[in-house]
Enzyme design. Structure first.
Site, short mmCIF file in Angstrom:
data_model
loop_
_atom_site.label_atom_id
_atom_site.label_comp_id
_atom_site.label_asym_id
_atom_site.label_seq_id
_atom_site.Cartn_x
_atom_site.Cartn_y
_atom_site.Cartn_z
N LYS A 186 87.13 62.51 40.25
CA LYS A 186 86.92 61.51 41.29
C LYS A 186 88.11 61.61 42.24
O LYS A 186 89.26 61.51 41.83
CB LYS A 186 86.85 60.12 40.66
N THR A 194 78.98 51.42 37.56
CA THR A 194 78.41 50.92 38.80
C THR A 194 76.95 51.31 38.96
O THR A 194 76.17 50.59 39.59
CB THR A 194 79.25 51.45 39.99
N THR A 243 82.10 55.72 37.23
CA THR A 243 82.72 56.90 37.83
C THR A 243 84.22 57.00 37.57
O THR A 243 84.80 58.07 37.72
CB THR A 243 82.48 56.94 39.35
N ASP A 244 84.85 55.89 37.18
CA ASP A 244 86.32 55.90 37.08
C ASP A 244 86.85 56.88 36.04
O ASP A 244 87.89 57.51 36.25
CB ASP A 244 86.84 54.49 36.78
N GLU A 277 109.67 76.23 37.42
CA GLU A 277 110.21 74.86 37.46
C GLU A 277 110.93 74.45 36.18
O GLU A 277 111.94 73.76 36.23
CB GLU A 277 109.14 73.81 37.79
N SER A 317 83.71 51.90 33.10
CA SER A 317 84.26 53.09 32.45
C SER A 317 85.78 53.09 32.36
O SER A 317 86.35 53.86 31.59
CB SER A 317 83.77 54.36 33.13
N TYR A 334 81.28 43.76 43.33
CA TYR A 334 80.09 43.59 42.50
C TYR A 334 80.55 43.64 41.05
O TYR A 334 81.72 43.88 40.77
CB TYR A 334 79.09 44.74 42.76
N1 LIG Z 1 81.87 53.44 40.58
C1 LIG Z 1 82.12 53.02 39.32
O1 LIG Z 1 81.33 53.29 38.46
C2 LIG Z 1 83.41 52.27 39.08
C3 LIG Z 1 83.45 51.38 37.88
N2 LIG Z 1 84.71 50.69 37.85
C4 LIG Z 1 83.31 52.15 36.57
O2 LIG Z 1 83.90 53.18 36.41
O3 LIG Z 1 82.61 51.70 35.68
#
Ligand SMILES: NC(=O)C[C@H](N)C(=O)O
Length: 331
Positions: A168, A15, A95-96, A288, A62, A29
């Protein structure tokens, strides 16, 4: 200008390189659209903290980061870290799965030079886009002497996080990356303010080295729930996984009907790693489930997706369950 530290920005997409149709599109987007040269040209302030050069390594979202992407990126980071004219490295990333890549680099790149992974929650075209400041922060941390030897770092939302610990935790807000152990510090207007340092083994103190890793073994994850069946466990066993992470309920508890299937995998030489789907806390050995008796490993405080990364790296060398458990305590 020549006296400034040289920071290489390796762009992989996400992103932070995304673009939307209108400024009101903060969530709708396309990721991985803007090339690195354009990202850097749009941020002339970077010149205040470093001499920056960019390389487009990939241009992907990602969620599609494969093991091959991890290996290619880590090899490039390792090669750059050995260059005398490179002082720090920044990786722009979606970020994923940013947390997985940051942890992978933390485990396999043998350097003390700062490595910073950065992303954004909104594309650069959006109102209140967060990428520009996150990237400025990443470059200024990567250019700092005091960021050396702290393992791979992550900068979002003014915080400097440990690449090992951070995850995240929210999928819509800019305050998305958290660690239950807290950030290492803050970066404000190009200055770092440190409050703690990682104690787990990383980078220059790692027994693993990307320069010696040809490929990564198959390690997958099954998700635990009360009514779970053994279809997934059996299928992964048949597919030939080397380790299976069980994302268990609570303190890594396992549904009674899944236990025999996991024990059968272990009897076939597959490492069984007991993690938890609970975001925080850590899994204790022999609580457990009788890990000693079953020859299972616990994931310590690593979330299942991070446990998968460590297991893949660890299993690039022969390990029994004891040595694998030692690695889970140490890294
Ligand atoms: N905020 C992001 O970057 C999400 C995006 N789907 C990625 O991980 O490439």
């Amino acid at each position: 200008q020549a006296a400034k530290p040289h920071v290489v920005v390796l762009a992989t997409g996400g992103t932070i390189a995304g673009a939307g149709a209108s400024a009101a599109n903060s969530a709708t987007y396309s990721a991985a659209k803007v090339p690195v040269d354009k990202l850097l040209a749009g941020l002339p302030e970077l010149g205040q903290v470093a001499r920056v050069s960019g390389e487009q390594v990939f241009q992907i979202a990602s969620e599609s980061f494969t093991n091959e992407h991890l290996l290619t990126l880590a090899r490039r980071v390792s090669a750059l870290s050995k260059q005398a004219d490179v002082n720090g490295i920044v990786i722009t990333h979606g970020t994923d799965t940013l947390e997985e890549t940051a942890y992978f680099l933390n485990l396999v790149v043998r350097t003390t030079k700062p490595i910073v992974v950065v992303g954004s929650m909104r594309p650069g075209t959006a109102l209140s886009a967060d990428g520009a400041l996150n990237l400025y922060d990443a470059v200024s941390v990567a250019a700092s002497q005091d960021a050396a030897g702290k393992g791979v770092l992550v900068t979002l939302n003014d915080e400097i996080q440990s690449g090992r610990d951070v995850s995240k935790t929210v999928n819509i807000k800019t305050e998305a990356f958290k660690s239950q152990w807290g950030p290492l510090g803050m970066v404000v207007e190009g200055r770092n303010y440190w409050f703690r340092a990682p104690v787990k083994r990383h980078t220059s103190a790692s027994e693993f080295n990307i320069d010696e890793i040809q490929s990564l073994p198959a390690v997958d994850i099954v998700y635990g729930y009360g009514n779970m069946n053994t279809t997934g466990i059996d299928a992964y066993g048949k597919a030939g996984v080397k380790a299976l992470i069980h994302a268990g309920t609570g303190n890594g508890s396992v549904a009674a009907q899944a236990v025999p299937a996991l024990r059968a995998l272990r009897a076939n030489g597959v490492q069984v790693i007991r993690g938890a789907r609970v975001p925080d806390g850590f899994v204790l050995r022999n609580a457990e489930q009788p890990d000693d008796q079953y020859d299972w490993v616990v994931a310590h405080d690593l979330r299942p997706q991070k446990a998968r990364i460590l297991a893949m790296v660890a299993l690039t060398k022969p390990q029994d369950a004891k040595s694998l458990q030692r690695i889970f305590w140490e890294y």
